[in-house]
Write a protein that holds these residues in place. Structure first.
Motif, PDB file in Angstrom:
ATOM      1  N   ASN A 184     -23.688 -11.216 -89.847  1.00 11.83           N
ATOM      2  CA  ASN A 184     -22.528 -10.532 -89.281  1.00 11.83           C
ATOM      3  C   ASN A 184     -21.206 -11.101 -89.792  1.00 11.83           C
ATOM      4  OD1 ASN A 184     -22.661 -12.985 -88.024  1.00 11.83           O
ATOM      5  ND2 ASN A 184     -22.658 -12.171 -85.927  1.00 11.83           N
ATOM      6  N   GLY A 185     -21.231 -11.962 -90.816  1.00  7.89           N
ATOM      7  CA  GLY A 185     -20.023 -12.492 -91.410  1.00  7.89           C
ATOM      8  C   GLY A 185     -19.492 -13.759 -90.770  1.00  7.89           C
ATOM      9  N   THR A 186     -20.196 -14.319 -89.801  1.00  4.55           N
ATOM     10  CA  THR A 186     -19.753 -15.542 -89.124  1.00  4.55           C
ATOM     11  C   THR A 186     -20.460 -16.764 -89.708  1.00  4.55           C
ATOM     12  OG1 THR A 186     -21.443 -15.339 -87.410  1.00  4.55           O
ATOM     13  CG2 THR A 186     -19.295 -14.308 -86.988  1.00  4.55           C
ATOM     14  N   ILE A 187     -19.811 -17.893 -89.550  1.00  2.00           N
ATOM     15  CA  ILE A 187     -20.384 -19.189 -89.924  1.00  2.00           C
ATOM     16  C   ILE A 187     -20.335 -20.078 -88.688  1.00  2.00           C
ATOM     17  CG2 ILE A 187     -20.022 -21.276 -91.298  1.00  2.00           C
ATOM     18  CD1 ILE A 187     -19.080 -19.528 -93.566  1.00  2.00           C
ATOM     19  N   SER A 188     -21.460 -20.657 -88.326  1.00  2.00           N
ATOM     20  CA  SER A 188     -21.559 -21.509 -87.145  1.00  2.00           C
ATOM     21  C   SER A 188     -21.843 -22.943 -87.559  1.00  2.00           C
ATOM     22  CB  SER A 188     -22.655 -21.005 -86.197  1.00  2.00           C
ATOM     23  OG  SER A 188     -23.893 -20.916 -86.876  1.00  2.00           O
ATOM     24  N   LEU A 189     -21.292 -23.877 -86.788  1.00  2.00           N
ATOM     25  CA  LEU A 189     -21.433 -25.311 -87.037  1.00  2.00           C
ATOM     26  C   LEU A 189     -22.315 -25.904 -85.948  1.00  2.00           C
ATOM     27  CD1 LEU A 189     -18.824 -24.439 -88.614  1.00  2.00           C
ATOM     28  CD2 LEU A 189     -17.957 -26.728 -88.186  1.00  2.00           C
ATOM     29  N   TRP A 190     -23.340 -26.691 -86.355  1.00  2.00           N
ATOM     30  CA  TRP A 190     -24.367 -27.144 -85.416  1.00  2.00           C
ATOM     31  C   TRP A 190     -24.552 -28.650 -85.479  1.00  2.00           C
ATOM     32  CZ3 TRP A 190     -26.702 -23.650 -82.136  1.00  2.00           C
ATOM     33  CH2 TRP A 190     -26.501 -22.297 -82.435  1.00  2.00           C
TER      34      TRP A 190
END
Length: 587
Positions: A313-319
């Motif tokens: 969906n075009g998002t980048i998540s940091l984990w």
């Protein structure tokens, strides 16, 4: 033939060389000219006048004292200010007002040690032997038009041998990974071919076919072990190709990242799970369901060990392995994210998506710096140690310079066309080499100025022996960082959590009934005649101890007695009044 006279024999060439004096330094001449000679005896003065041809030697003593030669450059050599700024360790710590003497001494000592380390690092920086490379063209010539064959012919034989091709069209396309020392290369073909070798000497360590689809390959903490993400499960092999482990908890793995200082192998699966495996003990540390679908875009931040995942969906998540929810989410593209990479300082992130844009983000502020448009989009991205960005589009690799600056880059620094579709990119540490895995095999490309020219032998030594590697492994295990310390800001570890401190203090006040930090502790003053012995001081402390509690207890006891008196008076009034027979049933 005439006989040789004894006078000629006396003045031979050897004796002349012995009489020859060493050249004087300029500071010795200045000192000796200003020195006054002591008075000589009359007999010796006459001899010196007769022997006018003999040169007078300067005396080393003056009035019976030895004359010391002065150094024209006393003290240590000055260090340039720019060199010191390069190794500055933040701002100096300010001493709080009213701080005790021990705290002031500790702060002064730590600041002195930090300043000494800064100066030593700046001095030894002059001894670094290598400089970064650079590609320069002739007048009115673009460097992106220079081919790899021309570069290999122009450089020396050792550097020219770093450009080579491996034609492996049967089992491609290939994924690749370089070891942390930059000496060994690991290749994994989509159709099951796995090989690892020393790419500089071309010595093959192992080669096998796992007879299964290979999604990704990754070196572990040393070049003695590597992980292979196969179709069903995750496998661990040694450098000889022997299977060590089959981790069935990690299934359908698509991408992997290894955190070297935490000994953690992070995996992203097709089922949407992000899992962490501690390779030092062989246990699963965390398994997080991201609820974001298929995870095929993954990168790590080398600065704080945070995992970056790109989604459709075009998002980048940091984990982080400590939280079930992402540390941060960023909407980067209008379409799906195709690739992302983070520089070694942990400051900048470069992403590419289906909207055919390459964007540069500042992770500290989570804001975009600039973006550039590519007609076909970039399927693979990789950043070098010196900040060069390589972007793969189809069968073409383009290398950009100064991409991390504030202004966008218009044209590439280098370009190279390959035979097959590009599948993966990786820069070799400490070398000006870009590894390219594609459908027809593997290509090693020379990129001047890509690698860090000087390495830290205590961290990653490309020339270490087998014994040094064993010692480094033991030391790294002893200094292993726990996964609980992974977070967005590593500097928070050295600070006091003021919010949690206030909360704990409030809970403590509620539990004890008084504030133990409200007043300063009682310090008995010193008395004479032996009344300030250790036992006497302890007795005086016990008398004053818990005085606040005693006052509160006395006050509460007094309130209780007053309350009891009021109840008794009310009961007596009720007894004296008109009572009915039904009053005995009242509570």
């Amino acid at each position: 033939m005439a006989a040789v006279t004894p006078e000629v024999l006396r003045s031979t060439h050897v004796e002349k060389m012995k009489k020859k004096k060493p050249p004087k330094r300029y500071w010795e001449e200045t000192e000796e000219t200003g020195q006054s000679r002591p008075e000589e005896e009359p007999g010796k003065a006459e001899q010196n006048q007769n022997k006018s041809t003999v040169k007078e030697r300067p005396l080393k003593r003056k009035n019976g004292e030895r004359v010391e030669k002065k150094d024209p450059f006393p003290g240590e050599a000055p260090i340039p200010h720019e060199q010191l700024q390069k190794f500055q360790r933040g701002e100096k710590c300010k001493v709080p007002a009213g701080a005790p003497g021990r705290l002031k001494e500790a702060i002064a000592f730590s600041e002195a040690m930090s300043e000494h380390a800064q100066k030593q690092a700046a001095r030894y920086d002059l001894l670094l032997p290598e400089d970064a490379g650079l590609l320069e063209g002739d007048e009115d010539e673009d460097t992106n038009t220079i081919s790899q064959d021309d570069i290999a012919d122009a450089v020396d034989i050792t550097s020219g041998s770093k450009y080579f091709n491996l034609h492996l069209s049967q089992f491609g396309p290939y994924r690749l990974d370089y070891s942390r020392t930059g000496r060994h290369l690991l290749l994994g073909g989509k159709k099951g071919h796995v090989a690892c070798f020393d790419w500089q000497t071309k010595d093959l360590m192992c080669e096998m076919n796992v007879m299964e689809t290979v999604n990704d390959v990754k070196w572990l903490h040393t070049e003695a072990m590597f992980a292979v993400a196969q179709k069903r499960w995750l496998y661990i092999y040694d450098s000889k190709g022997v299977e060590l482990h089959c981790v069935k908890k990690f299934n359908d793995v698509l991408r992997m990242q290894f955190l070297p200082y935490h000994f953690l192998l992070a995996t992203a699966s097709a089922t949407g799970f992000l899992q962490y495996l501690d390779v030092s003990v062989g246990k699963e540390v965390a398994a997080i369901c991201t609820k974001m679908g298929r995870l095929d875009v993954m990168a790590q931040n080398p600065h704080n060990a945070v995992i970056h995942l790109g989604h459709s969906n075009g998002t980048i998540s940091l984990w982080s392995p400590n939280q079930r929810e992402p540390l941060a989410k960023m909407l980067c593209h209008r379409g799906a994210v195709r690739s992302l990479t983070v520089d070694k300082t942990g400051t900048y992130m470069v992403t590419s998506g289906l909207d055919r844009k390459i964007k540069v983000y500042d992770i500290r502020a989570f804001k975009p710096l600039h973006s550039c448009f590519q007609p076909a989009g970039a399927s693979c991205l990789s950043l070098s140690q010196r900040g060069l960005l390589s972007a793969a589009t189809g069968d073409i690799v383009q290398v950009y310079q100064n991409i991390l600056g504030s202004s966008p880059v218009s044209k590439p620094y280098m370009a190279h066309r390959l035979r097959g579709q590009i599948w993966s990119l990786a820069y070799c540490p400490f070398e000006d080499v870009l590894g390219i895995g594609h459908g027809e095999g593997f290509t090693s490309m020379i990129v001047p100025g890509a690698g860090e020219p000087n390495f830290d032998a205590l961290d990653a030594n490309p020339y270490r022996s087998h014994k040094q590697r064993q010692e480094w492994e033991v030391k790294a295990l002893l200094e292993k960082v726990q996964p609980q310390l992974i977070g967005l800001d590593p500097g928070q570890l050295s600070k006091v959590d003021q919010a949690s401190f206030d909360q704990r203090h409030k809970e403590r006040v509620e539990a004890m009934g008084f504030d133990p930090l409200a007043k300063e502790k009682f310090k008995p003053r010193s008395k004479k005649k032996g009344r300030s012995s250790a036992g006497a001081i302890e007795k005086r402390k016990r008398k004053v101890a818990n005085e606040d509690q005693r006052d509160e207890i006395r006050q509460s006891a007094q309130e209780r007695t007053e309350r009891e008196k009021e109840l008794k008076e009310n009961s007596n009034e009720k007894k004296l009044g008109n009572n009915s027979t039904l009053d005995r049933f009242r509570k």
